[in-house]
Write a protein that holds these residues in place. Structure first.
Motif, mmCIF file in Angstrom:
data_model
loop_
_atom_site.group_PDB
_atom_site.id
_atom_site.type_symbol
_atom_site.label_atom_id
_atom_site.label_comp_id
_atom_site.label_asym_id
_atom_site.label_seq_id
_atom_site.Cartn_x
_atom_site.Cartn_y
_atom_site.Cartn_z
ATOM 1 N N PHE A 293 0.830 -1.208 0.000
ATOM 2 C CA PHE A 293 0.000 0.000 0.000
ATOM 3 C C PHE A 293 0.864 1.257 0.000
ATOM 4 O O PHE A 293 0.588 2.209 -0.743
ATOM 5 C CB PHE A 293 -0.922 0.009 1.223
ATOM 6 N N LEU A 294 1.911 1.280 0.812
ATOM 7 C CA LEU A 294 2.789 2.449 0.878
ATOM 8 C C LEU A 294 3.532 2.649 -0.434
ATOM 9 O O LEU A 294 3.724 3.792 -0.880
ATOM 10 C CB LEU A 294 3.785 2.290 2.030
ATOM 11 N N ALA A 295 3.936 1.540 -1.071
ATOM 12 C CA ALA A 295 4.594 1.652 -2.369
ATOM 13 C C ALA A 295 3.629 2.210 -3.407
ATOM 14 O O ALA A 295 3.986 3.064 -4.222
ATOM 15 C CB ALA A 295 5.117 0.286 -2.808
ATOM 16 N N HIS A 296 2.380 1.728 -3.367
ATOM 17 C CA HIS A 296 1.352 2.219 -4.289
ATOM 18 C C HIS A 296 1.091 3.704 -4.048
ATOM 19 O O HIS A 296 0.964 4.490 -5.001
ATOM 20 C CB HIS A 296 0.068 1.416 -4.089
ATOM 21 N N ALA A 297 0.993 4.097 -2.782
ATOM 22 C CA ALA A 297 0.730 5.500 -2.441
ATOM 23 C C ALA A 297 1.862 6.400 -2.925
ATOM 24 O O ALA A 297 1.625 7.518 -3.397
ATOM 25 C CB ALA A 297 0.543 5.639 -0.940
ATOM 26 N N ALA A 298 3.115 5.903 -2.830
ATOM 27 C CA ALA A 298 4.259 6.699 -3.284
ATOM 28 C C ALA A 298 4.209 6.910 -4.785
ATOM 29 O O ALA A 298 4.504 8.000 -5.293
ATOM 30 C CB ALA A 298 5.557 6.009 -2.879
ATOM 31 N N LEU A 299 3.812 5.870 -5.526
ATOM 32 C CA LEU A 299 3.731 5.977 -6.979
ATOM 33 C C LEU A 299 2.608 6.901 -7.417
ATOM 34 O O LEU A 299 2.672 7.535 -8.470
ATOM 35 C CB LEU A 299 3.526 4.590 -7.603
ATOM 36 N N GLU A 300 1.535 6.961 -6.592
ATOM 37 C CA GLU A 300 0.375 7.773 -6.946
ATOM 38 C C GLU A 300 0.407 9.150 -6.307
ATOM 39 O O GLU A 300 -0.582 9.858 -6.292
ATOM 40 C CB GLU A 300 -0.911 7.050 -6.501
ATOM 41 N N ALA A 301 1.551 9.542 -5.772
ATOM 42 C CA ALA A 301 1.643 10.803 -5.028
ATOM 43 C C ALA A 301 1.710 12.025 -5.928
ATOM 44 O O ALA A 301 1.778 13.147 -5.437
ATOM 45 C CB ALA A 301 2.862 10.773 -4.104
ATOM 46 N N GLY A 302 1.699 11.822 -7.244
ATOM 47 C CA GLY A 302 1.677 12.962 -8.156
ATOM 48 C C GLY A 302 3.034 13.427 -8.611
ATOM 49 O O GLY A 302 3.166 14.508 -9.186
ATOM 50 N N GLU A 303 4.082 12.630 -8.377
ATOM 51 C CA GLU A 303 5.415 13.055 -8.793
ATOM 52 C C GLU A 303 5.601 12.921 -10.306
ATOM 53 O O GLU A 303 6.395 13.624 -10.915
ATOM 54 C CB GLU A 303 6.467 12.228 -8.049
ATOM 55 N N ASN A 304 4.887 11.976 -10.924
ATOM 56 C CA ASN A 304 5.022 11.761 -12.369
ATOM 57 C C ASN A 304 3.978 12.571 -13.122
ATOM 58 O O ASN A 304 3.044 12.035 -13.686
ATOM 59 C CB ASN A 304 4.890 10.262 -12.689
ATOM 60 N N GLN A 305 4.130 13.878 -13.092
ATOM 61 C CA GLN A 305 3.189 14.759 -13.755
ATOM 62 C C GLN A 305 3.500 14.850 -15.240
ATOM 63 O O GLN A 305 4.627 14.626 -15.674
ATOM 64 C CB GLN A 305 3.245 16.160 -13.135
ATOM 65 N N ALA A 306 2.479 15.196 -16.028
ATOM 66 C CA ALA A 306 2.680 15.366 -17.460
ATOM 67 C C ALA A 306 3.493 16.629 -17.726
ATOM 68 O O ALA A 306 3.490 17.577 -16.938
ATOM 69 C CB ALA A 306 1.327 15.453 -18.158
ATOM 70 N N ASP A 307 4.202 16.611 -18.826
ATOM 71 C CA ASP A 307 4.958 17.785 -19.230
ATOM 72 C C ASP A 307 4.009 18.870 -19.733
ATOM 73 O O ASP A 307 2.868 18.604 -20.095
ATOM 74 C CB ASP A 307 5.961 17.428 -20.332
ATOM 75 N N ARG A 308 4.511 20.081 -19.760
ATOM 76 C CA ARG A 308 3.706 21.206 -20.216
ATOM 77 C C ARG A 308 3.254 20.975 -21.655
ATOM 78 O O ARG A 308 4.039 20.567 -22.510
ATOM 79 C CB ARG A 308 4.524 22.500 -20.099
ATOM 80 N N TRP A 309 1.978 21.217 -21.936
ATOM 81 C CA TRP A 309 1.332 21.074 -23.232
ATOM 82 C C TRP A 309 1.149 19.621 -23.659
ATOM 83 O O TRP A 309 0.687 19.350 -24.758
ATOM 84 C CB TRP A 309 2.103 21.830 -24.338
ATOM 85 N N GLU A 310 1.506 18.679 -22.820
ATOM 86 C CA GLU A 310 1.280 17.275 -23.165
ATOM 87 C C GLU A 310 -0.203 16.962 -23.082
ATOM 88 O O GLU A 310 -0.911 17.467 -22.208
ATOM 89 C CB GLU A 310 2.063 16.369 -22.209
#
Length: 269
Positions: free
Chosen positions: A82-99
Motif C-alpha cells: 500500500f505504501l509503495a502504491h501511495a508513493a507511486l500515486e503521489a503525483g510526482e510523475n506529472q505530465a509535461d507542459r502542453w502534453e
C-alpha cells in the motif's frame, strides 16, 4: 518530555510486523490512528482545518479498505504494498507542459484557467455543497459562487457528475444530487444515464415513489413515525430498495431528513 518519548516508543513497539498478517490493512490503519490519539489531537482544533485533517484520516481508512495488492507485489506485506502504491500515486510523475493529458485540480486552483472540456465530479449534497454549508447561508452562497467558477472553466463542453452511492469515510453512503444542479436552466442540460431502467435521482432531487420500498418495509408516505433521536415525524418520500432503501421524514422538531431504513430504526405510530 522523557515520559512522552517513552510512551511513543512503547506505542511503536506494540505495533509489531506480525499484526500486518493478523489483521486487515484497514483494521491495522484504524488501530494506529486510535492508539496514536491523532483524532483526539486534531479534534482540539475547532476550525475547518482541524476537521479536514480528521476527514483525511477517515479517507485513509477507506483507501486501505479498498486497496487490492497487485500480483507484482505478492512478496510484499499488505502495508508495504500500500505504501509503495501511495508513493507511486503521489503525483510526482506529472505530465509535461502542453502534453495531451487529464489535469486534476481543485475548484480553487482552477480560477483563471480555461479548458475545452471540464468534468466536475462529486456534485452531491454533503460534498458540494458541503454538509456544514447546507444550513449556513453565507457559506452556501460562497460554494454556489465556487460552483459557477468551476462551470465557467469549460470553453466547449461541461460534464457535471454525481453518484448514487459513495464509499465515504469507511462506509457506503447513499448520495443525492447537489442542489446546484436543480438551479441550472433545464434547456441547457442534457441528462446522460449509464444504465437503462435504473432508478436514479432526478436533478430536482426527487424520485418517483418506489412501491417496492413500501412493500418491503411497510412504510409509505403519509405515515407517522418516531425516531429515537429526532422524535415524531411524518414520512414525505421514499426511494430505493433492500439495504439502500431510504425515507424522507419531516420531523416535528428536527425538520426534514433523509434516513437509511436499515439503520434508522423507525417506529411506526
Amino acid at each position: 518530555a522523557g515520559n512522552a518519548l517513552a510512551g511513543f516508543i512503547t506505542l511503536i513497539d506494540s505495533l509489531t510486523p506480525e499484526q500486518d498478517t493478523m489483521m486487515g490493512l484497514n483494521e491495522l490503519t484504524q488501530l494506529v490512528i486510535d492508539e496514536s490519539g491523532l483524532k483526539a489531537h486534531f479534534a482540539k482544533d475547532k476550525t475547518e482545518k482541524g476537521q479536514g485533517r480528521i476527514d483525511n484520516l477517515d479517507e485513509l481508512i477507506s483507501a486501505t479498505k479498498q486497496f487490492h495488492k497487485p500480483e507484482e507485489a505478492e512478496d510484499m506485506s499488505d502495508l508495504d504494498a500500500f505504501l509503495a502504491h501511495a508513493a507511486l500515486e503521489a503525483g510526482e510523475n506529472q505530465a509535461d507542459r502542453w502534453e495531451d493529458c487529464v489535469q486534476l485540480m481543485t475548484l480553487h486552483s482552477a480560477k483563471g484557467l480555461e479548458f475545452p472540456i471540464v468534468f466536475m465530479v462529486g456534485m452531491e449534497e454533503g460534498l458540494f455543497p458541503g454538509q456544514k454549508s447546507s444550513d449556513d447561508p453565507v457559506r452556501l452562497a460562497e460554494e454556489r459562487r465556487l460552483c459557477y467558477v468551476g462551470m465557467t472553466r469549460a470553453r466547449k463542453t461541461l460534464y457535471l457528475m454525481y453518484t448514487e452511492s459513495r464509499f465515504l469515510y469507511g462506509q457506503e453512503m447513499i448520495q443525492r444530487p447537489s442542489r446546484f444542479l436543480s438551479e441550472l436552466p433545464t434547456e441547457c442540460i442534457e441528462e446522460v444515464r449509464a444504465r437503462k431502467n435504473h432508478i436514479t435521482p432526478s436533478l430536482n432531487g426527487v424520485r418517483g415513489r418506489d412501491t417496492q420500498t413500501m412493500n418491503e418495509t411497510g412504510i409509505k408516505t403519509g405515515q407517522q413515525v418516531h425516531h429515537q433521536k429526532f422524535g415524531p415525524g411524518i414520512v414525505v418520500d421514499t426511494e430505493g430498495s433492500g439495504k439502500n432503501a431510504r425515507v424522507q421524514v419531516n420531523f416535528k422538531h428536527a425538520g426534514s431528513k433523509w434516513l437509511v431504513l436499515a439503520y434508522a430504526k423507525l417506529d411506526i405510530l
